[in-house]
Design an enzyme around this catalytic site. Structure first.
Site, PDB file in Angstrom:
ATOM      1  N   LYS A 126      33.378  -5.115 -17.305  1.00 43.38           N
ATOM      2  CA  LYS A 126      32.345  -6.041 -17.637  1.00 43.38           C
ATOM      3  C   LYS A 126      31.262  -5.122 -18.545  1.00 43.38           C
ATOM      4  O   LYS A 126      31.026  -3.827 -18.219  1.00 43.38           O
ATOM      5  CB  LYS A 126      31.560  -6.484 -16.501  1.00 43.38           C
ATOM      6  CG  LYS A 126      30.623  -7.658 -16.871  1.00 43.38           C
ATOM      7  CD  LYS A 126      30.345  -8.561 -15.854  1.00 43.38           C
ATOM      8  CE  LYS A 126      29.146  -9.590 -15.830  1.00 43.38           C
ATOM      9  NZ  LYS A 126      28.769 -10.390 -14.881  1.00 43.38           N
ATOM     10  N   GLU A 182      29.589 -21.815  -1.771  1.00 40.26           N
ATOM     11  CA  GLU A 182      28.251 -22.522  -1.296  1.00 40.26           C
ATOM     12  C   GLU A 182      28.586 -23.120   0.002  1.00 40.26           C
ATOM     13  O   GLU A 182      27.840 -23.283   0.801  1.00 40.26           O
ATOM     14  CB  GLU A 182      27.713 -23.427  -2.499  1.00 40.26           C
ATOM     15  CG  GLU A 182      26.986 -22.474  -3.613  1.00 40.26           C
ATOM     16  CD  GLU A 182      28.304 -22.315  -4.716  1.00 40.26           C
ATOM     17  OE1 GLU A 182      27.929 -21.561  -5.820  1.00 40.26           O
ATOM     18  OE2 GLU A 182      29.641 -22.567  -4.399  1.00 40.26           O
ATOM     19  N   ARG A 193      27.124 -28.284  -4.806  1.00 34.56           N
ATOM     20  CA  ARG A 193      28.448 -28.056  -4.224  1.00 34.56           C
ATOM     21  C   ARG A 193      28.676 -28.136  -2.719  1.00 34.56           C
ATOM     22  O   ARG A 193      29.968 -28.110  -2.224  1.00 34.56           O
ATOM     23  CB  ARG A 193      29.118 -26.614  -5.041  1.00 34.56           C
ATOM     24  CG  ARG A 193      28.991 -26.703  -6.599  1.00 34.56           C
ATOM     25  CD  ARG A 193      29.167 -25.305  -6.985  1.00 34.56           C
ATOM     26  NE  ARG A 193      29.946 -24.510  -6.891  1.00 34.56           N
ATOM     27  CZ  ARG A 193      31.035 -24.285  -7.509  1.00 34.56           C
ATOM     28  NH1 ARG A 193      31.270 -24.878  -8.554  1.00 34.56           N
ATOM     29  NH2 ARG A 193      31.994 -23.376  -7.162  1.00 34.56           N
TER      30      ARG A 193
END
Length: 588
Positions: free
Chosen positions: A248, A336, A364
């Protein structure tokens, strides 16, 4: 000086005309282009830099958009946007009226699925592939690039479990960079890390066990290797899984060295990567930091307090709790649903659990809030960050639905503080021993109070306050949008308009509402949430049920998805900014 190649690429068709030997130059130019724009305009940086070579390879090998490509999560897709006809408008990324920061179906035929939340790509691509089979199109390729820790989500595994028993022609590419917004966590992360260390797990490969044709791990920055493997996989039918290792922030040294900070760094020097300071001076705190520091204060006083967050320790400032009390703070990854039920389980054992989730992501875990928390009357403390309009991330990320989708749930207290001090007091009150769960919502960004670390004060559940007296019109607000109301009323010069702040949307202060109902003939409600089903709807319903014949004008988020722009611009569109409210108050 070699000829610029990126300027000649207006579609993947143009890219495919190039020689393989020219692609490294395209990668270099694409990185420079992304860095140049994002350094000045802001946005997500590290994720897109990490998949430059993979993006080029995918569009070079596959016949997009006939072959269907889904990015997960969508902040990886800047390079994809630039190569698919949006190079000349990429500078409008995340601007009001400009292109979205995420893949969006209405924006391009190459964006085959909108992706703002994580871990949806495998389900979507599998659905597309099964539909292609039913339509007799068995040659089409369906590719999902799932990265930034999204593979660890339960939804991704649900889809992998289903896909493995189908004949769907899908390719799942794991962009394995060991980090989401914060470093990845969990057993799966440790398992994938062992692949990088040379432990190939031939006997117990989890993806092979799910009936995927597994290959990798391969270097995600080696274009020749990527293209060779993708060309091979094009000839393999059925479910396939390619494990790709990337870095990244690749190509910008500081972004590689500090991947958390450079996920979305703000403005920075494109040459050095040095981030420009956004603000100077003695500023009020961000609400997330008020939450984080207050949680540590409370945890020091109450040994039963625990913190839980799904993959957002930095964004939610749960990191302060993790640093101070590492045994009492849990990052559960992009999960979640698990976060909410984990908190519920802890609450059954007498723990005081602060479960911090962004409003848009709490959507969610809706079933878990109902079934595992509220139904069982477990006193979980849901701290809902990024409530209201969040700005440039747009429709997928605005936290405008929570008041509406939570207010219909029995046994659930819902609170929206007007400022930092009230947020602290609500958190303090919540951990004193409530018998019901409570949801405390607060916005993204800074508050208004510098001297916010005041002594704690218990807040009476369900009590509203009169902030300004008046005798003609009553304005009722909840949450921090009430500060816009205060300024608008001051500027309007109207002394006959009263202003009431409702820290609690549920339970509503019925005594105060009866008083208002008897005194006023016109009521205005203002909230930073959807008008349909929100605070104003609850007030209107109360007045109607109690036979008050009163005109109610509701301000809030209209019945449309609000796109991206600055918070100020979007407030203006919704008519809840100071100037719009002032004009309204002056006119009534």
């Amino acid at each position: 000086m070699s000829e610029k190649l990126l300027q000649k690429i207006d579609s993947p068709t143009d890219l495919r005309k190039l020689e393989l030997s020219q692609l490294p130059q395209v990668a270099k130019e694409l990185r420079e282009f992304i860095i140049g724009i994002i350094s000045q305009k802001e946005g997500h940086l590290g994720a897109s830099l990490g998949v430059v070579e993979l993006t080029i390879a995918l569009h070079y090998v596959f016949d997009t958009p006939e072959d269907l490509l889904v990015w997960d999560v969508g902040h990886q897709a800047y390079g994809h946007k630039i190569l698919t006809g949006r190079r000349n408008v990429f500078h409008t990324n995340r601007d009001l009226g400009g292109i979205s920061g995420f893949p969006k179906r209405e924006e391009s035929q190459y964006d085959v699925f909108g992706v703002g939340h994580s871990s949806t790509s495998v389900s979507a691509v599998l659905g597309m592939a099964l539909a292609s089979n039913l339509k007799g199109n068995t040659e089409r390729n369906h590719i999902a690039v799932i990265g930034d820790a999204s593979i660890a989500s339960g939804m991704a595994f649900e889809a992998l479990n289903h896909a493995g028993v189908t004949d769907a022609n899908i390719l799942i590419i794991l962009n394995d960079n060991a980090i989401g917004i914060d470093p990845s966590v969990g057993a799966l992360k440790e398992y994938l890390t062992s692949f990088k260390e040379g432990h190939l797990h031939e006997e117990n490969n989890i993806f092979k066990a799910l009936n995927f044709d597994y290959s990798g791990p391969i270097d995600g920055h080696n274009l020749e290797e990527l293209i060779s493997e993708l060309n091979r996989l094009k000839t393999v039918k059925g479910p396939k899984f390619l494990h790709v290792l990337t870095t990244k922030g690749k190509g910008l040294q500081l972004a590689e060295e500090n991947q958390v900070k450079y996920h979305a760094p703000g403005k920075f020097d494109p040459e050095t990567g040095k981030i420009y300071p956004k603000e100077e001076g003695d500023l009020p705190p961000k609400f997330q930091d008020v939450f984080g520091h207050t949680l540590v204060e409370l945890a020091r006083l109450n040994e039963s307090i625990i913190g839980v967050t799904p993959a957002m320790p930095s964004g939610s400032s749960m990191k302060f709790m993790m640093e101070a009390y590492p045994d009492r703070a849990f990052d559960v990854g992009i999960a979640e649903q698990h976060a909410v039920t984990l908190a519920a389980g802890m609450a059954t054992q007498g723990m005081v659990v602060f479960c911090n989730i962004y409003s848009t992501f709490l959507q969610r875990a809706y079933d878990q809030v109902i079934h595992d928390v509220a139904l069982q009357r477990l006193p979980v403390i849901l701290c809902i960050d990024r409530a209201g309009i969040v700005g440039e991330d747009g429709a997928t990320h605005h936290g405008v639905f929570d008041l509406a989708y939570l207010s219909c749930i029995p046994n659930l207290i819902i609170a929206a503080p007007i400022n930092e001090i009230e947020l602290r007091n609500l958190m303090y009150t919540a951990q004193l021993g409530l018998e019901l769960p409570i949801a405390i919502r607060y916005p993204r960004g800074r508050g208004n109070i510098r001297d916010w670390q005041q002594p704690f004060c218990k807040q009476e559940i369900g009590k509203a306050f009169c902030l300004k007296e008046g005798n003609q019109i009553a304005v009722l607000s909840t949450g921090t949008i009430g500060n816009n109301v205060i300024k608008a009323l001051e500027n309007s010069g109207r002394n006959d308009i009263a202003h009431y702040h409702f820290p609690f949307v549920k339970p509503l202060d019925s005594l105060m509402l009866h008083q208002i109902g008897r005194q006023f003939k016109k009521i205005v409600t203002i909230e930073e949430g959807t008008v349909n089903g929100g605070f104003g709807s609850l007030v209107s319903a109360f007045l109607l049920e109690n036979n008050y014949s009163i005109s109610v004008h509701k301000f809030g988020i209209p019945d449309v998805f609000i796109e991206h722009g600055t918070v100020q611009q979007l407030h203006e569109i919704c008519k809840i900014d100071v100037v719009s409210l002032q004009k309204y108050f002056e006119s009534v």
